[in-house]
Design an enzyme around this catalytic site. Structure first.
Site, PDB file in Angstrom:
ATOM      1  N   GLU A 186       0.878  -1.179   0.000  1.00 27.47           N
ATOM      2  CA  GLU A 186       0.000   0.000   0.000  1.00 27.47           C
ATOM      3  C   GLU A 186       0.911   1.224   0.000  1.00 27.47           C
ATOM      4  O   GLU A 186       1.822   1.316   0.837  1.00 27.47           O
ATOM      5  CB  GLU A 186      -0.901   0.016   1.238  1.00 27.47           C
ATOM      6  CG  GLU A 186      -1.865   1.182   1.209  1.00 27.47           C
ATOM      7  CD  GLU A 186      -2.716   1.314   2.479  1.00 27.47           C
ATOM      8  OE1 GLU A 186      -3.432   2.332   2.578  1.00 27.47           O
ATOM      9  OE2 GLU A 186      -2.667   0.429   3.343  1.00 27.47           O
ATOM     10  N   ARG A 202       5.583 -12.772  10.050  1.00 26.53           N
ATOM     11  CA  ARG A 202       6.457 -11.598  10.021  1.00 26.53           C
ATOM     12  C   ARG A 202       7.762 -11.942  10.733  1.00 26.53           C
ATOM     13  O   ARG A 202       7.785 -12.736  11.656  1.00 26.53           O
ATOM     14  CB  ARG A 202       5.821 -10.439  10.805  1.00 26.53           C
ATOM     15  CG  ARG A 202       4.723  -9.710  10.085  1.00 26.53           C
ATOM     16  CD  ARG A 202       4.217  -8.599  10.987  1.00 26.53           C
ATOM     17  NE  ARG A 202       3.071  -7.928  10.419  1.00 26.53           N
ATOM     18  CZ  ARG A 202       3.152  -6.915   9.567  1.00 26.53           C
ATOM     19  NH1 ARG A 202       4.323  -6.459   9.199  1.00 26.53           N
ATOM     20  NH2 ARG A 202       2.064  -6.343   9.086  1.00 26.53           N
ATOM     21  N   LYS A 226       4.167   1.100  10.047  1.00 26.32           N
ATOM     22  CA  LYS A 226       4.223   2.336   9.251  1.00 26.32           C
ATOM     23  C   LYS A 226       3.708   3.530  10.057  1.00 26.32           C
ATOM     24  O   LYS A 226       4.209   4.643   9.917  1.00 26.32           O
ATOM     25  CB  LYS A 226       3.403   2.178   7.972  1.00 26.32           C
ATOM     26  CG  LYS A 226       4.128   1.428   6.864  1.00 26.32           C
ATOM     27  CD  LYS A 226       3.306   1.504   5.593  1.00 26.32           C
ATOM     28  CE  LYS A 226       3.823   0.577   4.518  1.00 26.32           C
ATOM     29  NZ  LYS A 226       2.910   0.492   3.394  1.00 26.32           N
TER      30      LYS A 226
END
Length: 561
Positions: free
Chosen positions: A35, A262, A272
């Site tokens: 994104e 992750r 982020k």
């Protein structure tokens, strides 16, 4: 063959199993779908290496797709940074795609769902919807708008698209099951109203699709065979499949979502939102600050794409999350730079040495090896003169036998040069040493083959000629956080753990060969660490970033603790 099979990660096993069950290899297609709401970080690097690595392993195309469904947070700056970072890491994408390319198709599919009685416009507030959603142990209750007629839903949805309603007044929801055990299946939102300009479609749309509705359908439009996500998307897989069921053509490839864990990095945050906080609160100097775990930041600091890829390969792909020590990444950086970085001499904390028996006007040029790890790197010449700088910590008036550097009455070899002996030193009013007076042995020059040059002394020091040295700004970077897991403390903010010593800026002296150094050039400052030229550098102001020290000083601190 068994060796190769053994080395496969579990994602590769899934692909191999699909191929063994008849899935055509020619239909394999992967994607990396960021994104564009921030810069890529070290966590993304694992996903990039996984998807593009699969593409290379199976000679399959890999798309770079921007999941740009939220105009509030997305910017072209981030799109450009992502493309730059993926290219720098060494990967080439087949097609550059955008979820926004599919807005019209997604809208048309949504109309079909409304016509089939599988979607409806809900006019509740977000608070009311949250209240009727239920809990993991209690079923939800139906929205009072759930049984609106198809005609009313179509009219409302079209008016939403035309911008006739304010934000928050209506949403489009899928009609699935308000009693589903997976709460994501309880009539999820497909569209919301946003009167915001999009970085690509500008103000063409007043409604924007939600991620869950967009992601799988985008994979399907692109004919992605394996859609690889991180573990938090595992509960979303059921919804991913439900949405695909509504549009799928049995003659086409049906994307398969699979999840991997992750890899969190110690002394780092990779959210982020938190990285944006560091930028906005000026804890760091932008997204590419060399202390940031962003790919742009690591590049600016001097990390190499090979080191990051080797790190991603070493930590591998797994099904469980874990915390990877940042020292492993630094190990790969050192290992790569050791092979390719030219050796040069620089003095970061200088004290002057005067060689009293060396001719005052004399300058000679000494031969220095550029990189002992690389035979093709050749040699350069460094100037030597009567006055030189050495590191302040390399001299003591008195020292025990374990101190193999310079002390009064003691000898050391100057790298590529002569053996010198400390005779005396000068101090200022505060007792700080301002100058060391030495003598040198004229017949002890390195490589001259004389008996004196072969004489063994225990210490070898780096140095620079005071007359010829260039002044440089050196930025000594350290870990941004003092805690190994700064964002996992319930009673403290992650910002409480910012390391106050994460950046020190000093004036240093470097050998004159560095006058031609270009931005991003890598060097080993002998005995000190690996450094590279920062983008702030200019002909009149050389700026170097410390990439990593020669050794892991944090491991020593941890052991002492």
């Amino acid at each position: 063959m068994s060796e190769e099979k053994k080395s496969l990660n579990f994602i590769e096993h899934i692909v191999e199993e699909d191929l063994a069950n008849g899935f055509p290899k020619s239909a394999l297609r992967f994607r990396f779908p960021p994104e564009p709401n921030g810069y890529l970080h070290i966590g993304h690097a694992s996903s990039i290496c996984l998807n593009f690595g699969l593409g290379m392993r199976y000679s399959a195309p890999v798309n770079l797709r921007f999941d740009d469904t939220n105009p509030v947070k997305e910017e072209k700056e981030y799109v450009d940074a992502i493309k730059r970072d993926v290219s720098w890491l060494g990967f080439t994408w087949e097609s550059e795609c955008y979820a926004s390319d599919y807005f019209q198709q997604l809208y048309e599919w949504a109309i079909e769902l409304i016509r089939d009685g599988k979607a409806y416009v809900d006019s509740q507030t977000s608070e009311e919807m949250a209240a009727q959603k239920g809990t993991p142990t209690e079923p939800g209750t139906d929205s009072p708008y759930r049984n609106r007629s198809v005609e009313e839903n179509l009219a409302l949805f079209r008016d939403m698209k035309e911008g006739k309603y304010p934000e928050g007044s209506h949403v489009l929801r899928a009609k699935i099951d308000m009693a589903a055990s997976n709460m994501l299946m309880r009539d999820p939102i497909m569209y919301r109203i946003l009167h915001k300009a999009h970085h690509r479609t500008n103000t063409d749309w007043c409604i924007y699709p939600m991620y869950d509705w967009t992601h799988g359908e985008s994979d399907y439009i692109e004919q992605v065979s394996h859609s690889l996500c991180t573990l938090e998307f595992a509960p979303h897989r059921e919804l991913y499949d439900w949405f695909l069921d509504q549009v799928i053509d049995p003659e086409k490839v049906r994307p398969k979502q699979r999840e991997f864990a992750r890899r969190n990095l110690s002394h780092t945050v990779v959210s982020k939102r938190k990285l944006l906080q560091l930028v906005e609160q000026k804890v760091v100097n932008g997204w590419d600050d060399p202390r940031m775990p962003t790919i742009s930041g690591m590049r600016r600091r001097g990390y190499t794409p090979e080191a990051i890829r080797n790190f991603a390969d070493t930590i591998g792909i797994a099904k469980r999350e874990n915390l990877v020590d940042v020292s492993l990444l630094e190990f790969h950086v050192r290992e790569d730079l050791n092979k390719k970085a030219p050796r040069v001499m620089a003095v970061l904390d200088p004290v002057k040495v005067v060689i009293t028996n060396y001719p005052e006007e004399n300058t000679e040029w000494l031969k220095a090896e550029n990189n002992p790890e690389d035979e093709s790197a050749g040699f350069r010449e460094v100037p030597f003169s009567r006055e030189i700088y050495i590191e302040r910590e390399d001299f003591k008036e008195e020292a025990n036998r374990k101190f193999f550097r310079l002390k009064l009455g003691g000898e050391v070899r100057l790298k590529n040069g002569y053996i010198i002996k400390a005779e005396s030193c000068t101090k200022d009013a505060d007792g700080n040493i301002t100058e060391i007076q030495c003598t040198y042995d004229p017949r002890s020059k390195s490589g001259s083959g004389t008996e004196e040059s072969l004489r063994k002394v225990k210490g070898t020091l780096h140095w620079v000629s005071a007359e010829h040295a260039l002044v440089a700004e050196v930025r000594l970077y350290d870990r941004l956080f003092s805690d190994e897991s700064p964002d996992t403390h319930k009673d403290k903010e992650f910002l409480d753990f910012v390391n106050p010593d994460s950046l020190k800026v000093i004036k240093a002296y470097v050998e004159p060969s560095l006058s031609s150094a270009q931005v991003e050039d890598h060097f080993q400052f002998q005995r000190l660490g690996y450094f590279n030229v920062d983008k702030d550098s200019s002909n009149s102001n050389l700026v170097f970033n410390r990439t990593v020290p020669l050794r892991d000083s944090w491991a020593k601190i941890a052991n002492e603790g």
